[in-house]
Every structure is written in structure tokens, then in C-alpha cells.
Design an enzyme around this catalytic site. Structure first.
Site, PDB file in Angstrom:
ATOM      1  N   SER A 144       0.837  -1.195   0.000  1.00 48.52           N
ATOM      2  CA  SER A 144       0.000   0.000   0.000  1.00 48.52           C
ATOM      3  C   SER A 144       0.879   1.256   0.000  1.00 48.52           C
ATOM      4  CB  SER A 144      -0.971  -0.046   1.188  1.00 48.52           C
ATOM      5  OG  SER A 144      -2.034   0.862   1.014  1.00 48.52           O
ATOM      6  N   ASP A 191      -9.394  -4.620  -5.696  1.00 49.97           N
ATOM      7  CA  ASP A 191      -8.680  -3.772  -4.732  1.00 49.97           C
ATOM      8  C   ASP A 191      -8.959  -2.297  -5.038  1.00 49.97           C
ATOM      9  OD1 ASP A 191      -6.727  -2.236  -3.348  1.00 49.97           O
ATOM     10  OD2 ASP A 191      -5.364  -3.941  -3.300  1.00 49.97           O
ATOM     11  N   HIS A 203      -7.958  -5.583  -0.469  1.00 55.96           N
ATOM     12  CA  HIS A 203      -6.734  -4.851  -0.117  1.00 55.96           C
ATOM     13  C   HIS A 203      -6.076  -5.424   1.137  1.00 55.96           C
ATOM     14  CE1 HIS A 203      -3.955  -1.569  -0.564  1.00 55.96           C
ATOM     15  NE2 HIS A 203      -4.155  -1.162   0.675  1.00 55.96           N
TER      16      HIS A 203
END
Length: 223
Positions: A144, A191, A203
């Protein structure tokens, strides 16, 4: 090479979790492509959320893995995927892998910096690891916001310093990091961060890819 604009749907991890809770209806079924339910057990976490083999100068290993966690994750490795990749690397190499997390804020504000809050620290860790152990093979990872840290760090390094990198839920998945020949990115279907999808739980699913990612990194290192 300039980094692209931040996707508008890049949310902090705690916001994703809050949203996930609101996706659960009164029957207890989460609206997810994988039909995740709140009563289903979460995957068992392996490894520690903090690892400091480089900063503690714990001894030279054939492989050194430096990882940047996602927004609001605990420790310096997080819990979603970092520790699992680290454990898989140790298993695949016969415990010949050093594991180091990047100690950076990983707060929501850092998303706007496009990895700038952690990139210099990751690059510095690479330099330190190579100074301590010139023969070690350096591989990077990020999840991320941490994926953006990988891109930022790579732009500050020289070709050959890092032999491979993996990213998970990467907002810049279409852009190969500078100066890293072997690169693999994981982006789960739906996602909202790397695909602008609607499946929030996707995610949080990258622990499922830890073994595959570790195998790729070991191969990239020629081990």
C-alpha cells in the site's frame, strides 16, 4: 522519472477497515468477491510486526529483505503481509535471510508524499546493509503506502544495489521502479487502491501471496 499522481481512492488502512465493517449486512455476510464473513477466522499471522536485523547489525546473511508497511500498520513490518514474506524467505533460504522493516510514520498524511516519508529511509537501509555485508543480496518489498516507498527509494539508489522487489496493493503498479531489474507487483481483483475497485477486503488479502512473493525474490537473488 516523475511519479504519477496519487489515485483518489488510496485510503488509510483504518479507513478501509471501517468501510469493511459497513459492508456487512444483518445476515453477517460481507459484500466481497471472496464472500468474507465477520465470523470467519482471520489468517494466522506469522512472524513479528517489527524486525531490525540491519539496524541491530545482527550478522551477514545471503539475502537481506527490507520492507515498508502500509498506512497505520503497527511495528515496522506491519501485519498484513510483511512478516509472512519474511518468514517465507527464511524458510526458503534455510534461515539465511536478514529481515528489516522501514521505521517511517506510515500515517494517512504520508500518502500525499507519494512515498517520500519513507523512501529516503529505505534507501539508507540499503546503503547500511551493503556497508555491513557487501556480499548480501538486497531485495525490497512494500504494501500500500509502503509500495510507494519502494518506488521512491529505488529512484535514490544505483543500478545493481537491489536485485529484486515486490509490491502489494501498489498505487503505482503500472510503473516499474527505477534501477531494479526484477520486479513483481500483486494487485488483487477489486482492490480499491491498485485497481479503483470496490472490494475493500481485497486490499487486506495479500498475506495469501506471501509465499509466491518470497519465491520470486529468492529467484531474483539467484539463491
Amino acid at each position: 522519472m516523475p511519479l504519477p499522481l496519487l489515485p483518489p481512492l488510496l485510503l488509510p488502512l483504518e479507513a478501509l477497515l471501517d468501510l469493511a465493517l459497513h459492508l456487512v449486512d444483518s445476515t453477517g455476510v460481507a459484500y466481497s468477491a471472496r464472500q468474507v464473513t465477520p465470523t470467519a477466522p482471520l489468517p494466522r499471522l506469522r512472524g513479528s510486526s517489527t524486525s531490525n536485523d540491519v539496524t541491530d547489525n545482527s550478522g551477514c546473511k545471503e539475502l537481506t529483505f527490507i520492507f515498508a508497511r502500509g498506512t497505520t500498520e503497527i511495528g515496522n513490518m506491519g501485519t498484513v503481509v510483511g512478516p509472512k514474506v519474511g518468514e517465507a524467505l527464511k524458510s526458503l533460504t534455510g534461515n539465511k535471510a536478514a529481515i528489516q522493516g522501514v521505521d517511517y510514520p506510515a500515517d494517512a498524511a504520508g500518502n500525499a508524499a507519494l512515498g517520500g516519508s519513507g523512501g529516503p529511509k529505505m534507501a539508507s537501509l540499503v546503503e547500511t546493509a551493503l556497508k555491513q555485508c557487501p556480499d548480501t543480496k538486497i531485495v525490497l518489498g512494500g504494501y500500500s503506502q509502503g509500495a510507494m516507498v519502494v518506488h521512491n527509494a529505488a529512484s535514490k539508489l544505483s543500478s545493481g544495489q537491489v536485485v529484486g522487489a515486490v509490491t502489494f496493493g501498489d498505487p503505482f503498479k503500472s510503473q516499474k521502479p527505477d534501477n531494479i531489474d526484477q520486479f513483481k507487483t500483486f494487485c488483487a481483483s477489486g482492490d480499491p487502491v491498485c485497481l479503483n475497485g470496490a472490494n475493500v477486503m481485497a486490499h487486506l488479502s495479500y498475506g495469501n501471496d506471501a509465499q509466491t512473493a518470497a519465491q520470486f525474490l529468492v529467484s531474483a537473488a539467484g539463491l
